[in-house]
Scaffold this motif. Structure first.
Motif, PDB file in Angstrom:
ATOM      1  N   LYS A  13       0.834  -1.209   0.000  1.00 54.48           N
ATOM      2  CA  LYS A  13       0.000   0.000   0.000  1.00 54.48           C
ATOM      3  C   LYS A  13       0.867   1.256   0.000  1.00 54.48           C
ATOM      4  O   LYS A  13       0.576   2.217  -0.711  1.00 54.48           O
ATOM      5  CB  LYS A  13      -0.961   0.004   1.190  1.00 54.48           C
ATOM      6  CG  LYS A  13      -1.897   1.197   1.192  1.00 54.48           C
ATOM      7  CD  LYS A  13      -3.096   0.959   2.054  1.00 54.48           C
ATOM      8  CE  LYS A  13      -4.031   2.138   2.081  1.00 54.48           C
ATOM      9  NZ  LYS A  13      -4.595   2.508   0.796  1.00 54.48           N
ATOM     10  N   TRP A  39       3.836   1.617  -1.275  1.00 54.25           N
ATOM     11  CA  TRP A  39       4.438   1.785  -2.601  1.00 54.25           C
ATOM     12  C   TRP A  39       3.452   2.367  -3.595  1.00 54.25           C
ATOM     13  O   TRP A  39       3.838   3.050  -4.534  1.00 54.25           O
ATOM     14  CB  TRP A  39       4.970   0.461  -3.119  1.00 54.25           C
ATOM     15  CG  TRP A  39       6.259   0.021  -2.468  1.00 54.25           C
ATOM     16  CD1 TRP A  39       7.073   0.747  -1.640  1.00 54.25           C
ATOM     17  CD2 TRP A  39       6.876  -1.251  -2.594  1.00 54.25           C
ATOM     18  NE1 TRP A  39       8.148  -0.003  -1.250  1.00 54.25           N
ATOM     19  CE2 TRP A  39       8.060  -1.238  -1.823  1.00 54.25           C
ATOM     20  CE3 TRP A  39       6.545  -2.413  -3.274  1.00 54.25           C
ATOM     21  CZ2 TRP A  39       8.913  -2.331  -1.728  1.00 54.25           C
ATOM     22  CZ3 TRP A  39       7.395  -3.505  -3.178  1.00 54.25           C
ATOM     23  CH2 TRP A  39       8.568  -3.455  -2.412  1.00 54.25           C
ATOM     24  N   LYS A  40       2.165   2.090  -3.408  1.00 51.09           N
ATOM     25  CA  LYS A  40       1.138   2.556  -4.343  1.00 51.09           C
ATOM     26  C   LYS A  40       0.569   3.927  -3.984  1.00 51.09           C
ATOM     27  O   LYS A  40       0.051   4.617  -4.851  1.00 51.09           O
ATOM     28  CB  LYS A  40      -0.025   1.557  -4.390  1.00 51.09           C
ATOM     29  CG  LYS A  40       0.321   0.241  -5.014  1.00 51.09           C
ATOM     30  CD  LYS A  40      -0.881  -0.687  -4.960  1.00 51.09           C
ATOM     31  CE  LYS A  40      -0.525  -2.078  -5.440  1.00 51.09           C
ATOM     32  NZ  LYS A  40      -1.661  -3.001  -5.300  1.00 51.09           N
ATOM     33  N   ASP A  41       0.634   4.305  -2.717  1.00 50.80           N
ATOM     34  CA  ASP A  41      -0.089   5.486  -2.231  1.00 50.80           C
ATOM     35  C   ASP A  41       0.847   6.377  -1.404  1.00 50.80           C
ATOM     36  O   ASP A  41       1.128   6.094  -0.238  1.00 50.80           O
ATOM     37  CB  ASP A  41      -1.281   5.016  -1.392  1.00 50.80           C
ATOM     38  CG  ASP A  41      -2.169   6.127  -0.889  1.00 50.80           C
ATOM     39  OD1 ASP A  41      -1.756   7.291  -0.865  1.00 50.80           O
ATOM     40  OD2 ASP A  41      -3.309   5.805  -0.497  1.00 50.80           O
ATOM     41  N   GLU A  42       1.325   7.471  -2.009  1.00 55.14           N
ATOM     42  CA  GLU A  42       2.282   8.366  -1.345  1.00 55.14           C
ATOM     43  C   GLU A  42       1.697   9.001  -0.083  1.00 55.14           C
ATOM     44  O   GLU A  42       2.388   9.130   0.932  1.00 55.14           O
ATOM     45  CB  GLU A  42       2.750   9.444  -2.321  1.00 55.14           C
ATOM     46  CG  GLU A  42       3.789  10.386  -1.753  1.00 55.14           C
ATOM     47  CD  GLU A  42       5.128   9.728  -1.430  1.00 55.14           C
ATOM     48  OE1 GLU A  42       5.829  10.242  -0.532  1.00 55.14           O
ATOM     49  OE2 GLU A  42       5.478   8.705  -2.052  1.00 55.14           O
ATOM     50  N   ALA A  43       0.435   9.404  -0.121  1.00 53.67           N
ATOM     51  CA  ALA A  43      -0.196  10.025   1.058  1.00 53.67           C
ATOM     52  C   ALA A  43      -0.248   9.028   2.214  1.00 53.67           C
ATOM     53  O   ALA A  43       0.045   9.382   3.365  1.00 53.67           O
ATOM     54  CB  ALA A  43      -1.593  10.532   0.711  1.00 53.67           C
ATOM     55  N   TYR A  44      -0.611   7.792   1.916  1.00 57.33           N
ATOM     56  CA  TYR A  44      -0.636   6.743   2.941  1.00 57.33           C
ATOM     57  C   TYR A  44       0.760   6.545   3.514  1.00 57.33           C
ATOM     58  O   TYR A  44       0.937   6.449   4.727  1.00 57.33           O
ATOM     59  CB  TYR A  44      -1.162   5.430   2.348  1.00 57.33           C
ATOM     60  CG  TYR A  44      -0.915   4.239   3.237  1.00 57.33           C
ATOM     61  CD1 TYR A  44      -1.733   3.977   4.329  1.00 57.33           C
ATOM     62  CD2 TYR A  44       0.157   3.382   3.008  1.00 57.33           C
ATOM     63  CE1 TYR A  44      -1.497   2.893   5.157  1.00 57.33           C
ATOM     64  CE2 TYR A  44       0.400   2.299   3.826  1.00 57.33           C
ATOM     65  CZ  TYR A  44      -0.428   2.052   4.896  1.00 57.33           C
ATOM     66  OH  TYR A  44      -0.178   0.986   5.713  1.00 57.33           O
ATOM     67  N   LYS A  45       1.773   6.487   2.637  1.00 60.85           N
ATOM     68  CA  LYS A  45       3.151   6.283   3.092  1.00 60.85           C
ATOM     69  C   LYS A  45       3.577   7.386   4.047  1.00 60.85           C
ATOM     70  O   LYS A  45       4.156   7.116   5.107  1.00 60.85           O
ATOM     71  CB  LYS A  45       4.112   6.220   1.901  1.00 60.85           C
ATOM     72  CG  LYS A  45       5.554   6.011   2.331  1.00 60.85           C
ATOM     73  CD  LYS A  45       6.485   5.847   1.163  1.00 60.85           C
ATOM     74  CE  LYS A  45       6.806   7.193   0.569  1.00 60.85           C
ATOM     75  NZ  LYS A  45       7.840   7.127  -0.471  1.00 60.85           N
ATOM     76  N   GLU A  93       1.677   9.311   5.878  1.00 61.85           N
ATOM     77  CA  GLU A  93       0.901   9.159   7.114  1.00 61.85           C
ATOM     78  C   GLU A  93       1.469   8.008   7.952  1.00 61.85           C
ATOM     79  O   GLU A  93       1.589   8.114   9.169  1.00 61.85           O
ATOM     80  CB  GLU A  93      -0.564   8.891   6.743  1.00 61.85           C
ATOM     81  CG  GLU A  93      -1.514   8.922   7.903  1.00 61.85           C
ATOM     82  CD  GLU A  93      -2.957   8.687   7.464  1.00 61.85           C
ATOM     83  OE1 GLU A  93      -3.815   8.669   8.365  1.00 61.85           O
ATOM     84  OE2 GLU A  93      -3.228   8.507   6.265  1.00 61.85           O
ATOM     85  N   LYS A 142      -6.205   1.172   9.020  1.00 64.31           N
ATOM     86  CA  LYS A 142      -6.232   0.560   7.689  1.00 64.31           C
ATOM     87  C   LYS A 142      -6.297  -0.959   7.712  1.00 64.31           C
ATOM     88  O   LYS A 142      -6.846  -1.564   6.797  1.00 64.31           O
ATOM     89  CB  LYS A 142      -5.002   0.987   6.873  1.00 64.31           C
ATOM     90  CG  LYS A 142      -4.831   2.476   6.721  1.00 64.31           C
ATOM     91  CD  LYS A 142      -5.898   3.076   5.829  1.00 64.31           C
ATOM     92  CE  LYS A 142      -5.599   4.558   5.633  1.00 64.31           C
ATOM     93  NZ  LYS A 142      -6.636   5.251   4.930  1.00 64.31           N
TER      94      LYS A 142
END
Length: 106
Positions: free
Chosen positions: A20, A22-28, A30, A42
């Protein structure tokens, strides 16, 4: 959360977290800022209040190793064979390069 998700191992959860991130910069971002809360929200993983959880991001100039707790059997040390079974019994060779770190498992 389904019973299948609840039965996942730490390795399964870590793989989902990495995928997740690697796919989602905002998630990373956070996750790097508040890993305990993000992991609970999550993935439904609940940690004890007094447990410290941290996330580090590797890059081509940094490499992190995690030293897990050493398993103890009622105060006895583990034999070499038992230790190998815990760590998987393989050797890792690390080669740094301009494209990042490469791991060769033997």
């Amino acid at each position: 959360m389904s019973s299948q998700e609840q039965a996942q191992t730490r390795q399964d959860i870590e793989a989902r977290i990495v995928a997740k991130a690697w796919k989602d910069e905002a998630y990373k971002q956070e996750l790097l800022t508040n890993p305990k809360t993000v992991t609970r929200q999550k993935f439904g993983v609940k940690f004890a209040d007094d447990l410290n959880v941290s996330v580090r991001e590797e890059n081509s100039n940094s490499l992190y190793f995690v030293l897990p707790l050493c398993p103890q059997i009622e105060g006895q040390e583990l034999s070499e064979e038992e230790l190998n079974s815990v760590v998987g019994g393989y050797s890792t060779f690390i080669v740094g390069g301009s494209l990042g770190w490469k791991f060769l498992l033997m």
